[in-house]
Design an enzyme around this catalytic site. Structure first.
Site, PDB file in Angstrom:
ATOM      1  N   LYS A  84     -24.507 -17.756  49.742  1.00  0.00           N
ATOM      2  CA  LYS A  84     -24.961 -16.785  50.748  1.00  0.00           C
ATOM      3  C   LYS A  84     -23.750 -16.022  51.276  1.00  0.00           C
ATOM      4  O   LYS A  84     -22.689 -16.613  51.515  1.00  0.00           O
ATOM      5  CB  LYS A  84     -25.669 -17.526  51.880  1.00  0.00           C
ATOM      6  CG  LYS A  84     -26.349 -16.636  52.912  1.00  0.00           C
ATOM      7  CD  LYS A  84     -27.119 -17.490  53.921  1.00  0.00           C
ATOM      8  CE  LYS A  84     -27.794 -16.657  54.999  1.00  0.00           C
ATOM      9  NZ  LYS A  84     -28.531 -17.498  55.965  1.00  0.00           N
ATOM     10  N   SER A 176     -33.262 -16.129  56.716  1.00  0.00           N
ATOM     11  CA  SER A 176     -32.320 -15.115  56.319  1.00  0.00           C
ATOM     12  C   SER A 176     -31.656 -15.392  54.971  1.00  0.00           C
ATOM     13  O   SER A 176     -31.019 -14.487  54.422  1.00  0.00           O
ATOM     14  CB  SER A 176     -31.234 -14.971  57.395  1.00  0.00           C
ATOM     15  OG  SER A 176     -30.476 -16.169  57.495  1.00  0.00           O
ATOM     16  N   SER A 200     -33.551 -20.690  58.375  1.00  0.00           N
ATOM     17  CA  SER A 200     -33.225 -19.703  57.344  1.00  0.00           C
ATOM     18  C   SER A 200     -33.067 -20.230  55.932  1.00  0.00           C
ATOM     19  O   SER A 200     -32.967 -19.438  55.004  1.00  0.00           O
ATOM     20  CB  SER A 200     -31.946 -18.974  57.721  1.00  0.00           C
ATOM     21  OG  SER A 200     -32.265 -17.926  58.578  1.00  0.00           O
TER      22      SER A 200
HETATM   23  N1  GLN Z   1     -35.056 -16.343  61.931  1.00  0.00           N
HETATM   24  C1  GLN Z   1     -34.159 -17.023  62.829  1.00  0.00           C
HETATM   25  C2  GLN Z   1     -33.277 -16.023  63.520  1.00  0.00           C
HETATM   26  O1  GLN Z   1     -33.373 -14.864  63.233  1.00  0.00           O
HETATM   27  C3  GLN Z   1     -33.365 -18.056  62.088  1.00  0.00           C
HETATM   28  C4  GLN Z   1     -32.207 -17.499  61.386  1.00  0.00           C
HETATM   29  C5  GLN Z   1     -31.358 -18.527  60.716  1.00  0.00           C
HETATM   30  O2  GLN Z   1     -31.726 -19.679  60.579  1.00  0.00           O
HETATM   31  N2  GLN Z   1     -30.177 -18.090  60.329  1.00  0.00           N
HETATM   32  O3  GLN Z   1     -32.501 -16.373  64.362  1.00  0.00           O
END
Ligand code: GLN
Length: 572
Positions: A84, A176, A200
């Site tokens: 990532k 994400s 995410s």
């Molecule tokens: N969707 C969540 C956020 O936007 C989790 C994101 C993540 O785990 N990096 O904060």
């Protein structure tokens, strides 16, 4: 012989062992799908996938020489890995899908990446993501939205030859770690690293039909991981099987003096003995595939939220019946503070983010944007003039210009929200309350698990005798949602694409199933479990179920996850 990208890590190793060094000759062909010409789903960030094939060729030559005899093959020899793009890799850009880091290249590898490479893995590219990890749909990326490859893979499996690339309508790959999930699903890599702050790794795994594993907070070093919300950020792995996730986890879950929040060796040993006392160890290592006798699976009633789609509820119920048929005892449990978890997360995570992202000020990072009204492209051209510009532009103008051009709309929203909840007038009403809720959510979990939480000494005595070993919930409210428009590269970072659900606060509800275990730092995994109809034209999409275990109890979590995976393959 290794001819496709869908082998398990175990098979890759066996085949390398059996066929000796000749197998390495196949790698160039195998790596072809990772070339920049094959990025139809935007799983990789711009140009990062095998941009320099000769570097990978050198790596293969090195592996071939170093491990000429099968007995010396390291555990991940020849395994293709996607990383990532908020995890640092020396020699490749690390952009976090943000214009502000468009030109950033880390001088070092993150610890997790180093450990993978030392184990023989080949990094094929950096995977796409929501900017700085903020998002749940893979839309907020300066490299363009990630597209869910599942409908395309289904078409290919049916033998419909309508050309390569996405099938319309387009579906989200989640977020994400959207690129990591899509790259594993489509076979561009065997394994991908992601980060999970509030879901995410698990959410995109659910949408793309792969396994997404977030270990306990502190198990994997965060050295070299670009911070979003430090007290929640966890490196996770996306794979095609639970077994592969376990193999990779065993390699990268190490103490690291570079990261004081990574558990040191004595703490790991304490976890092993406290969470896994001898009397339970034997039974629990036996829990797998066909036999779950004695395993207590809790179903938290608060996760039956009104937003949950009926077909996901039906699969969830089916999994309960099937686990019971394999000897598990399924019990309803209550985690009463679950309903406040999402609000608490969306105060705490932005608060930490607003502080972390203060460093992108145009001086240390993101300098090109000081004068770049055209965004990332013109930034390249202006970067070289920085020393002069630094004298001409006042700090206020510089910061304002850099941060308005350098951050996309979702990141700006989080910074504003986070800054507000940390102001003197709002701190007590929001930030402090959210911290209290976080503690209550942790307590809820401690009350339902059979094993104690070593992080909370009082729970060492109060762990429920009649408690459960794991919790079983859906990972997401529904299958992957449709992408409302076809966002083009760069669109989502600078302007808000029309009709995108995450762009309003209701979009945050997507994370309702994954956030509570993140707040408590618990290990959790999403395992593919069946398909549901996505439209009236025969498109079906995967659904993931989530298992959560007590802090440090990855062993139980992964054993039960393997059983769930086996149950799924039994399903009609
Ligand atoms: N969707 C969540 C956020 O936007 C989790 C994101 C993540 O785990 N990096 O904060």
């Amino acid at each position: 012989m290794r001819v496709s990208n869908d082998l398990s890590i175990h098979r890759i190793r066996t085949e390398l062992t059996n066929s000796g060094s000749s197998l390495w000759e196949q790698y160039p062909a195998l790596l072809d799908p990772c070339s920049p010409d094959h990025n139809e789903f935007r799983a990789f960030v711009r140009d990062s996938a095998l941009k320099d094939p000769s570097a990978v060729a050198d790596q293969i030559t090195h592996l071939k020489r170093a491990f000429a005899t099968p007995s010396t093959l390291p555990p991940l020899a020849g395994v293709l890995v996607g990383v990532k793009d908020n995890i640092c890799t020396a020699g490749r850009p690390t952009t976090c899908a943000s214009p502000v880091l468009d030109q950033f290249q880390s001088p070092y590898d993150a610890t997790a990446v180093r450990l993978l490479q030392e184990a023989g893995a080949i990094v094929v590219g950096k995977t796409n993501l929501d900017e700085f990890g903020m998002g749940s749909l893979g839309l907020f990326s300066s490299h363009g939205a990630v597209i869910n490859p599942v409908p395309y893979l289904d078409r290919k499996a049916r033998g419909d030859d309508q050309g390569e690339g996405p099938v319309h309508p387009l579906y989200s790959a989640g977020g994400s770690s959207s690129g990591s999930a899509a790259a594993v699903a489509v076979g561009q890599c065997d394994v991908a690293l992601g980060t999970d702050t509030g879901g995410s790794v698990r959410l995109p795994a659910s949408y793309c039909g792969v396994v997404g594993f977030k270990p306990s907070y502190g198990r994997i070093s965060r050295w070299g991981v670009v911070a979003y919300a430090n007290s929640l950020d966890t490196v996770g792995v996306l794979t095609r099987s639970v077994q592969d996730a376990r193999t990779v986890y065993d390699i990268i879950a190490q103490a690291d003096p570079q990261d004081p929040t990574a558990l040191d060796d004595p703490a790991r040993e304490q976890l092993r003995t406290t969470v896994m006392p001898e009397d339970l160890a034997e039974a629990r290592t036996g829990w797998s595939l066909s036999n779950l006798k004695g395993c207590r699976v809790g179903v938290p009633q608060e996760y039956f939220v009104k937003e949950l789609s009926d077909d996901v509820t039906a699969l969830w119920r089916r999994s309960m019946a099937q686990l019971t048929a394999r000897g598990a005892t399924v019990v309803p449990v209550s985690c009463p503070h679950t309903r406040y978890a999402l609000s608490s997360y969306y105060i705490l995570a932005p608060a930490e983010a607003s502080s972390n992202l203060a460093r992108y000020d145009g001086v240390r990072y993101g300098h090109g944007h000081a004068v770049a009204d055209g965004g990332p492209d013109s930034a390249h051209e202006h970067a070289s003039r920085l020393p002069t510009l630094g004298k001409l532009i006042s700090p206020k103008t510089l910061y304002g210009a850099v941060r308005s051009h350098g951050f996309g709309p979702e990141v700006q929203r989080r910074i504003l929200l986070g800054t507000y909840v940390l102001t003197a007038s709002a701190y007590e009403d929001y930030f402090l309350q959210a911290q209290k809720v976080r503690r209550l959510v942790q307590r809820d979990f401690d009350h339902v698990f059979r094993r104690p939480n070593v992080l909370r000494p009082d729970s060492l005595t109060s762990a429920a005798a009649q408690g459960v070993d794991v919790l079983l919930t859906p990972t997401a409210l529904s299958h992957a949602p449709r992408l409302p428009t076809i966002p083009s590269v760069g669109q989502s970072a600078g302007s808000s694409p029309k009709g995108i659900a995450m762009a309003d606060v209701n979009g945050y509800v997507n994370d309702i199933m994954t956030v509570p275990s993140s707040l408590a730092g618990l290990p959790a995994i999403s395992v593919p479990f069946g398909r549901v109809a996505a439209d009236d034209h025969g498109v079906t999409l995967p659904i993931g179920l989530q298992l959560i275990a007590q802090y440090g109890d990855e062993t139980t979590l992964l054993n039960v996850a393997e059983a769930l995976e086996a149950v799924n393959s039994d399903s009609p």
